[in-house]
Motif scaffolding. Structure first.
Motif, short mmCIF file in Angstrom:
data_model
loop_
_atom_site.label_atom_id
_atom_site.label_comp_id
_atom_site.label_asym_id
_atom_site.label_seq_id
_atom_site.Cartn_x
_atom_site.Cartn_y
_atom_site.Cartn_z
N GLN A 722 0.96 -1.23 0.02
CA GLN A 722 -0.19 -0.01 -0.16
C GLN A 722 0.80 1.42 0.08
N SER A 725 1.07 3.55 -3.15
CA SER A 725 -0.19 4.45 -3.37
C SER A 725 -0.01 5.52 -3.89
N VAL A 728 0.63 5.64 -7.76
CA VAL A 728 0.04 4.84 -8.65
C VAL A 728 -0.72 5.41 -9.85
N THR A 729 -1.27 6.50 -9.57
CA THR A 729 -2.30 7.20 -10.77
C THR A 729 -1.24 7.65 -11.56
N ARG A 764 -3.58 -1.96 -5.85
CA ARG A 764 -4.70 -0.71 -5.54
C ARG A 764 -5.50 -0.84 -7.03
N ASP A 766 -8.56 -0.19 -7.02
CA ASP A 766 -9.57 0.70 -7.08
C ASP A 766 -8.85 2.00 -7.72
N LEU A 767 -7.71 2.26 -7.62
CA LEU A 767 -7.00 3.37 -8.28
C LEU A 767 -6.89 3.12 -9.78
N VAL A 768 -6.65 1.82 -10.24
CA VAL A 768 -6.51 1.53 -11.68
C VAL A 768 -7.82 1.45 -12.58
N HIS A 771 -9.56 3.73 -14.89
CA HIS A 771 -8.75 3.89 -16.40
C HIS A 771 -8.48 3.00 -17.21
#
Length: 871
Positions: A722, A725, A728-729, A764, A766-768, A771
């Motif tokens: 984690q 994080s 990540v974006t 993650r 949820d972040l990927v 997109h």
């Protein structure tokens, strides 16, 4: 409008400055001041008019001053032509053209250089008066005018050949090349004897050089006149001037390369038929010229044999020549008397390295996934010559004809090796080089002889250093054979003898032999791998001894050998810590650290460092530390836990040079795998700097940096979970772009991007997932190319995770998801297998009747592999 005229005082001042600038008596400080004044004058709008006036009209000045004015003009035009006033451009062009026929050849060639520069900037259509002027000079029968025009034309052809093969509005012949080619080589053209058959060598050389520039691009004008061009080449084939013969050989080599290649407007068979009737004569000619006393001519002829094989032309013609060709090649593989290597070979370890020796010869920065990376080896240290070209030709012939060359070759090799006198040492050396060159291509035929490979072992102790060094290389070329024979007692004994022989030469007093032995040993390390484990103690002792005695140049190679050893035996090196490496591990690590920090200081303050900055020392040290991390695994902790490597490494990751960053990110990734806690205090900084490499301009030199940074991010991600994080974006966005433009980068970066993207998605999702529609298709295509291993498993965990979070985001790419899943030969991890099955069956349930449409779009082999998931 009045014609521009210079002011006398300005003209005198500029001439005086130019005279001082070229004067050998002017001090360096004076030259700097003079250059500043000339730079200041360059700001004056008509300064370039003065320069062209001096070049063309300053008859009372020396040729050297006039040339200096011309060369300064050329440099000024390169950077400032577009901002020049139109009337000044026009004046310069009008002054140059009449000077094409200047009496002094130095002035003519300087004019030609400037003309080529203007054409490069403005094109032919921007100077409509040029073509008629060149034609007038070529047709003039005046040697000076013809020579000046040919010189200008040759520079244009060499620098920007496509310009003369482009249409010019208003030109009757459509392209300029249609005007000039007939004047150069057509038999029925009345000026032929003034060019290809001119009594003046300069015209023969320039005209042939011009035409040769077009062989590679093969415009229609040349192709349609191919017969006449070939006739012209045969006319010049026995030219008394070596430079002309060299150009004839170059033409035949280029024709051999180009005619079988893809030229869209004509089929291969027809193209080959143009050349085929002449091929036997060309081959005979090249064989004879290969024996020419001028080495440059012989070298150009020698290039033909590799070109012929590479072009995959019919081998039978060449096969007939082998009994006569092979002795010539073998003869040319002996060192020439003036070969610089003969001088280098005399240097023993007591002589300090010269600064010009310090370019590394073998080292390349570490690249994860480099099996797919096409990297140029820019080794300008080793000049290409007849010896090396002949060895390359023998290598290529052995790969084409295999054992068929041995009947002609082996008696020559055996005869040369068996000689014993000092006067024949070059022949012995060439024979050993030949054995190494044919090692791969003739392996089967040489196999019976290799059991007696020990005949090379005494040569490791030969009195001549170059025989010792080439014997190291040749033995390494047979490394794979030596390894596979270790299963029987005699083979194992032979492997041990070779291994100990190379280790002995590692400690040779001659620097050239040290270099060859260390490089050869690194090759054997890669081939032998775990076979080295029983010998680790003695290997480490020799490497550490070399580490202590080598000077700067060869020290880089021993870095590679130690790093390669760590790569080859991996955890076995960790086990060896208590046996053979314990006394050396800390000194090796500390020396690497000292070198990196010394070089970082030398970069900003060489006086305080007492050394000049050389980034290669940093690269080599980083790579050695990477090798230790791989080989020692978690055992690296005791070496680095109390060190400042973390801060030093972070600084290297921010270096402005790509090769330092490339190696730094490789070490970052290796540390992430074996001791991630060490990076923890500055984890976010490492991650952010690594992520920035993925946003950089991905030029060729930056691709390998991005590749290693991408890999390192993935390795850290699976260890710190984690904590990755915050980046990540941004990283996902960058990786998506790389995957979408995969054709513009190398395969290794695409695969590492796919794996790292999967690892981040696993951690993650949820972040990927939001997109995923932007990159799902190229991501799946890339994953399809990744071999089955744990990295692919982790990437698929990420793929499954984002699909579960956002199943609708994968619908449009479902066919590609299916193909990616089908790329597995076998998923051994049961958890991953279950997750993949859930994804497929989830989509089948979600799509209902539409699933059949997706299924019908899949190829039968894909359906067969997916059937194991009960869909």
């Amino acid at each position: 409008m009045a014609v521009w005229q210079p002011r006398e005082d300005g003209l005198s001042e500029i001439c005086a400055l130019l005279e001082q600038q070229i004067s050998p008596s002017s001090a360096a400080v004076d030259k700097s001041q003079i250059w500043k004044q000339l730079e200041h004058f360059s700001q004056i709008p008509d300064f370039n008019n003065y320069l062209v006036f001096i070049l063309v009209r300053a008859q009372g000045k020396s040729v050297e001053i006039r040339q200096a004015a011309g060369l300064l003009l050329k440099n000024n035009l390169k950077g400032g032509y577009s901002s020049m006033a139109q009337e000044n451009r026009k004046y310069i062009k009008s002054e140059l053209l009449p000077c094409l026929g200047a009496v002094d050849r130095h002035i003519r060639t300087t004019v030609g250089t400037i003309i080529s520069e203007i054409v490069n900037i403005d094109g032919v259509s921007g100077w409509l008066e040029l073509l008629p002027a060149l034609v007038t000079c070529l047709d003039s029968n005046d040697l000076n005018h013809m020579d000046g025009a040919m010189d200008a034309l040759s520079k244009i052809c060499e620098d920007i050949p496509h310009v003369l093969d482009s249409e010019v509005p208003g030109l009757a012949e459509t392209t300029p090349i249609n005007i000039f080619l007939p004047r150069l080589f057509q038999i029925d053209y009345h000026l032929f004897e003034q060019f290809f058959q001119s009594p003046h060598a300069s015209l023969r050389k320039l005209s042939l050089g011009c035409v040769n520039q077009y062989v590679i691009i093969m415009p229609a004008a040349l192709y349609n006149s191919m017969d006449k061009y070939l006739q012209g080449l045969f006319v010049l084939a026995n030219d008394p001037v070596a430079e002309v013969r060299k150009l004839v050989c170059a033409a035949f080599v280029q024709l051999t390369e180009v005619l079988p290649s893809s030229i869209e407007f004509v089929p291969f068979f027809y193209r080959f038929c143009l050349f085929q009737p002449h091929l036997r004569n060309v081959m005979e000619y090249m064989l004879q010229v290969n024996k020419y006393p001028d080495e440059e001519v012989a070298l150009e002829a020698c290039e033909f044999w590799s070109a012929y094989c590479d072009a995959q032309l019919p081998p039978d013609n060449l096969k007939e020549l082998l009994p006569r060709l092979i002795p010539v090649l073998l003869s040319n593989m002996a060192y020439a008397d003036d070969d610089e290597s003969l001088l280098d070979a005399e240097e023993d370890e007591s002589q300090p390295d010269r600064d010009q020796d310090l370019k590394p010869r073998f080292h390349t920065s570490r690249l994860h996934g480099s099996e797919y990376f096409d990297d140029d080896d820019d080794d300008s240290f080793n000049v290409w010559n007849l010896r090396k070209c002949s060895a390359a030709a023998i290598d290529v012939l052995s790969n084409v004809f295999g054992d068929e060359i041995l009947p002609a070759l082996m008696p020559l090799i055996q005869a040369k090796i068996s000689t014993s006198g000092d006067e024949t040492w070059k022949e012995r050396e060439a024979a050993v080089l030949t054995l190494g060159a044919i090692a791969e291509g003739c392996f089967n035929g040489l196999y019976p002889h290799l059991s007696e490979a020990t005949f090379l072992l005494p040569l490791l102790d030969d009195k001549f250093p170059l025989i010792r060094s080439i014997s190291c290389w040749t033995l390494s070329r047979f490394g794979k054979y030596l390894i596979q024979e270790t299963g029987n007692p005699k083979g194992y004994e032979q492997f041990e003898k070779v291994l100990m022989g190379l280790l002995r030469r590692l400690l040779d007093t001659n620097k050239r032999v040290q270099e060859a032995a260390c490089s050869a040993f690194a090759t054997v390390e890669e081939d032998a791998a775990e076979e080295l484990v029983p010998h680790l103690g003695v290997i480490l002792q020799h490497l550490m001894c070399a580490f202590g005695k080598y000077q700067r140049r060869n020290l880089r190679i021993v870095y590679d050998a130690i790093g390669t050893l760590a790569d080859s035996v991996r955890e076995e090196l960790n086990k060896a810590l208590g046996v053979g490496f314990a006394p050396f591990a800390q000194p090796v690590f500390q020396r690497c650290m000292d070198i990196i920090q010394l070089q970082q200081l030398a970069k900003v303050d060489p006086a305080s460092a007492g050394a000049q900055y050389d980034r290669e020392f940093i690269v080599c040290s980083l790579d050695l530390l990477s090798g230790l991390a791989e080989g020692l695994g978690s055992g690296i902790e005791s070496l680095i836990s109390q060190s400042n490597l973390r801060d030093v490494l972070l600084k290297c990751c921010m270096d402005e040079t790509s090769d330092v960053r490339q190696s730094a990110f490789a070490l970052m990734g290796d540390l992430a795998r074996v001791f991630p806690a060490y990076l923890q205090p500055r984890l976010l900084e490492f991650l952010e700097i690594a992520s920035q490499q993925l946003n950089a301009n991905l030029s060729r030199e930056n691709l390998s940096v991005a590749n290693n940074a991408c890999w390192a991010i993935g390795e850290l991600a699976v260890k710190v979970r984690q904590e990755v994080s915050p980046i990540v974006t941004n990283v996902v966005s960058s990786l998506g772009l790389i995957l979408q433009h995969g054709e513009a980068v190398n395969k290794s970066l695409v695969e590492n991007s796919a794996i790292t993207l999967g690892r981040l998605a696993w951690i993650r999702p949820d972040l990927v997932a939001p997109h995923m529609e932007h990159f799902m298709k190229p991501w799946c295509l890339a994953l399809s190319m990744v071999r089955d291993d744990i990295e692919k498993e982790e990437a698929f965990r990420g793929l499954c995770a984002v699909v579960k979070v956002n199943p609708s985001g994968g619908v449009s790419s479902l066919v590609f998801i299916c193909k990616a899943i089908a790329s597995w030969h076998e998923i051994r991890n049961e958890d991953v297998k279950n997750e993949v099955s859930q994804v497929l069956n989830g989509y089948k349930h979600m799509l209902g009747n539409s699933w059949a449409e997706c299924w019908s779009a899949l190829e039968p082999p894909v359906k067969e592999r997916l059937s194991r998931y009960q869909v």
